[in-house]
Motif scaffolding. Structure first.
Motif, mmCIF file in Angstrom:
data_model
loop_
_atom_site.group_PDB
_atom_site.id
_atom_site.type_symbol
_atom_site.label_atom_id
_atom_site.label_comp_id
_atom_site.label_asym_id
_atom_site.label_seq_id
_atom_site.Cartn_x
_atom_site.Cartn_y
_atom_site.Cartn_z
ATOM 1 N N ARG A 1 -19.313 -7.319 15.914
ATOM 2 C CA ARG A 1 -19.036 -6.807 14.576
ATOM 3 C C ARG A 1 -18.530 -5.381 14.660
ATOM 4 N NH1 ARG A 1 -23.448 -7.168 10.007
ATOM 5 N NH2 ARG A 1 -22.673 -9.278 10.034
ATOM 6 N N ARG A 2 -17.509 -5.126 13.889
ATOM 7 C CA ARG A 2 -16.996 -3.766 13.770
ATOM 8 C C ARG A 2 -17.141 -3.360 12.321
ATOM 9 N NH1 ARG A 2 -10.769 -2.103 14.515
ATOM 10 N NH2 ARG A 2 -10.740 -2.397 12.286
ATOM 11 N N TYR A 3 -17.763 -2.255 12.080
ATOM 12 C CA TYR A 3 -17.987 -1.769 10.726
ATOM 13 C C TYR A 3 -17.332 -0.405 10.596
ATOM 14 C CZ TYR A 3 -20.487 -0.671 6.424
ATOM 15 O OH TYR A 3 -20.800 -0.341 5.136
ATOM 16 N N VAL A 4 -16.331 -0.333 9.726
ATOM 17 C CA VAL A 4 -15.618 0.913 9.504
ATOM 18 C C VAL A 4 -15.663 1.227 8.023
ATOM 19 C CG1 VAL A 4 -13.393 2.087 9.681
ATOM 20 C CG2 VAL A 4 -14.061 0.438 11.418
ATOM 21 N N GLU A 5 -15.997 2.439 7.702
ATOM 22 C CA GLU A 5 -16.100 2.863 6.308
ATOM 23 C C GLU A 5 -15.185 4.058 6.098
ATOM 24 O OE1 GLU A 5 -19.816 4.719 4.148
ATOM 25 O OE2 GLU A 5 -20.244 2.684 4.839
ATOM 26 N N ILE A 6 -14.364 3.990 5.038
ATOM 27 C CA ILE A 6 -13.505 5.123 4.707
ATOM 28 C C ILE A 6 -13.690 5.473 3.237
ATOM 29 C CG2 ILE A 6 -11.780 4.646 6.490
ATOM 30 C CD1 ILE A 6 -9.995 3.458 4.287
ATOM 31 N N LYS A 7 -13.466 6.719 2.905
ATOM 32 C CA LYS A 7 -13.562 7.194 1.524
ATOM 33 C C LYS A 7 -12.171 7.174 0.916
ATOM 34 C CE LYS A 7 -15.705 9.689 -1.756
ATOM 35 N NZ LYS A 7 -16.475 9.003 -2.744
ATOM 36 N N VAL A 8 -12.047 6.546 -0.262
ATOM 37 C CA VAL A 8 -10.766 6.481 -0.959
ATOM 38 C C VAL A 8 -10.978 7.062 -2.350
ATOM 39 C CG1 VAL A 8 -8.885 4.999 -1.736
ATOM 40 C CG2 VAL A 8 -10.165 4.392 0.332
ATOM 41 N N GLU A 9 -10.515 8.274 -2.548
ATOM 42 C CA GLU A 9 -10.698 8.960 -3.826
ATOM 43 C C GLU A 9 -9.886 8.270 -4.930
ATOM 44 O OE1 GLU A 9 -12.788 11.420 -4.491
ATOM 45 O OE2 GLU A 9 -13.405 11.635 -2.397
ATOM 46 N N GLY A 10 -10.526 8.065 -6.069
ATOM 47 C CA GLY A 10 -9.836 7.546 -7.245
ATOM 48 C C GLY A 10 -9.463 6.079 -7.193
ATOM 49 N N LEU A 11 -10.051 5.326 -6.290
ATOM 50 C CA LEU A 11 -9.692 3.914 -6.152
ATOM 51 C C LEU A 11 -10.009 3.128 -7.421
ATOM 52 C CD1 LEU A 11 -8.558 1.683 -4.378
ATOM 53 C CD2 LEU A 11 -10.873 1.340 -3.469
ATOM 54 N N GLY A 12 -11.157 3.372 -8.020
ATOM 55 C CA GLY A 12 -11.525 2.674 -9.249
ATOM 56 C C GLY A 12 -10.526 2.923 -10.366
ATOM 57 N N ALA A 13 -10.089 4.147 -10.503
ATOM 58 C CA ALA A 13 -9.101 4.498 -11.533
ATOM 59 C C ALA A 13 -7.769 3.812 -11.270
ATOM 60 C CB ALA A 13 -8.922 6.006 -11.602
ATOM 61 N N GLU B 1 -6.207 -6.687 -4.920
ATOM 62 C CA GLU B 1 -4.790 -6.403 -4.712
ATOM 63 C C GLU B 1 -3.943 -7.654 -4.926
ATOM 64 O OE1 GLU B 1 -4.536 -2.797 -1.484
ATOM 65 O OE2 GLU B 1 -4.979 -4.794 -0.697
ATOM 66 N N ARG B 2 -4.418 -8.779 -4.416
ATOM 67 C CA ARG B 2 -3.665 -10.033 -4.529
ATOM 68 C C ARG B 2 -3.503 -10.444 -5.980
ATOM 69 N NH1 ARG B 2 -5.635 -14.715 -5.258
ATOM 70 N NH2 ARG B 2 -7.667 -14.258 -4.380
ATOM 71 N N VAL B 3 -4.593 -10.420 -6.763
ATOM 72 C CA VAL B 3 -4.487 -10.884 -8.151
ATOM 73 C C VAL B 3 -3.681 -9.919 -9.015
ATOM 74 C CG1 VAL B 3 -6.602 -12.265 -8.038
ATOM 75 C CG2 VAL B 3 -6.701 -9.965 -8.984
ATOM 76 N N LEU B 4 -3.692 -8.638 -8.653
ATOM 77 C CA LEU B 4 -2.896 -7.657 -9.399
ATOM 78 C C LEU B 4 -1.480 -7.508 -8.829
ATOM 79 C CD1 LEU B 4 -5.565 -4.858 -9.968
ATOM 80 C CD2 LEU B 4 -4.568 -6.370 -11.707
ATOM 81 N N ASN B 5 -1.235 -8.150 -7.689
ATOM 82 C CA ASN B 5 0.061 -8.100 -7.021
ATOM 83 C C ASN B 5 0.479 -6.649 -6.716
ATOM 84 O OD1 ASN B 5 2.281 -9.302 -5.806
ATOM 85 N ND2 ASN B 5 3.520 -9.131 -7.664
ATOM 86 N N ILE B 6 -0.475 -5.901 -6.124
ATOM 87 C CA ILE B 6 -0.227 -4.500 -5.774
ATOM 88 C C ILE B 6 -0.777 -4.200 -4.383
ATOM 89 C CG2 ILE B 6 -0.270 -3.654 -8.160
ATOM 90 C CD1 ILE B 6 -3.146 -2.658 -7.590
ATOM 91 N N ASP B 7 -0.365 -3.083 -3.838
ATOM 92 C CA ASP B 7 -0.919 -2.540 -2.604
ATOM 93 C C ASP B 7 -1.529 -1.196 -2.972
ATOM 94 O OD1 ASP B 7 -1.514 -1.375 -0.161
ATOM 95 O OD2 ASP B 7 0.458 -1.748 0.710
ATOM 96 N N LEU B 8 -2.832 -1.087 -2.865
ATOM 97 C CA LEU B 8 -3.519 0.145 -3.240
ATOM 98 C C LEU B 8 -3.471 1.203 -2.142
ATOM 99 C CD1 LEU B 8 -6.438 -1.552 -5.133
ATOM 100 C CD2 LEU B 8 -4.736 -0.023 -6.139
ATOM 101 N N GLY B 9 -2.821 0.894 -1.032
ATOM 102 C CA GLY B 9 -2.625 1.882 0.012
ATOM 103 C C GLY B 9 -3.834 2.158 0.882
ATOM 104 N N VAL B 10 -4.833 1.273 0.843
ATOM 105 C CA VAL B 10 -6.030 1.476 1.653
ATOM 106 C C VAL B 10 -5.756 0.902 3.043
ATOM 107 C CG1 VAL B 10 -8.473 0.958 1.928
ATOM 108 C CG2 VAL B 10 -7.529 1.358 -0.355
ATOM 109 N N LYS B 11 -5.698 1.786 4.015
ATOM 110 C CA LYS B 11 -5.393 1.403 5.395
ATOM 111 C C LYS B 11 -6.516 1.874 6.322
ATOM 112 C CE LYS B 11 -1.243 0.118 4.110
ATOM 113 N NZ LYS B 11 -1.364 -0.919 3.137
ATOM 114 N N PHE B 12 -6.779 1.062 7.320
ATOM 115 C CA PHE B 12 -7.766 1.409 8.335
ATOM 116 C C PHE B 12 -7.025 1.714 9.630
ATOM 117 C CE2 PHE B 12 -9.969 -1.156 5.258
ATOM 118 C CZ PHE B 12 -11.215 -0.549 5.148
ATOM 119 N N ASP B 13 -7.548 2.643 10.403
ATOM 120 C CA ASP B 13 -6.954 2.947 11.714
ATOM 121 C C ASP B 13 -7.335 1.843 12.668
ATOM 122 O OD1 ASP B 13 -5.965 5.342 10.734
ATOM 123 O OD2 ASP B 13 -7.741 6.472 11.342
ATOM 124 N N ASP B 14 -6.368 1.034 13.033
ATOM 125 C CA ASP B 14 -6.646 -0.072 13.981
ATOM 126 C C ASP B 14 -6.105 0.230 15.337
ATOM 127 O OD1 ASP B 14 -8.079 -1.682 12.269
ATOM 128 O OD2 ASP B 14 -6.309 -2.726 11.538
#
Length: 77
Positions: A4-16, A64-77
């Motif tokens: 298991r890999r667990y990565v957590e990132i902070k995304v300001e204003g995501l809810g808005a 994102e899929r149901v809204l047909n958008i990309d919220l720009g949340v990316k993880f460093d892979d």
């Protein structure tokens, strides 16, 4: 064996951003939440950033899929 890999990132204003995209979409929270396979209350909690822990990535991708958008949340892979 499972790993298991667990990565957590902070995304300001995501809810808005989600709220803004939902309003632009025009469909109700009930419809969108149903399509994302989450409850209406949980959708509202996500928009208000009132979730207890972290938002699972798979839930974010469903939104994102149901809204047909990309919220720009990316993880460093």
């Amino acid at each position: 064996m499972k790993v298991r890999r667990y990565v957590e990132i902070k995304v300001e204003g995501l809810g808005a951003k989600i709220r803004q995209a939902r309003k632009a979409d025009g469909r109700s929270v009930e419809v969108l939440a149903g399509e994302a396979q989450i409850s209406r209350a949980y959708w509202h909690d996500i928009e208000a950033e009132r979730i207890r822990d972290t938002l699972p990535e798979d839930t974010l991708r469903k939104i994102e899929r149901v809204l047909n958008i990309d919220l720009g949340v990316k993880f460093d892979d």
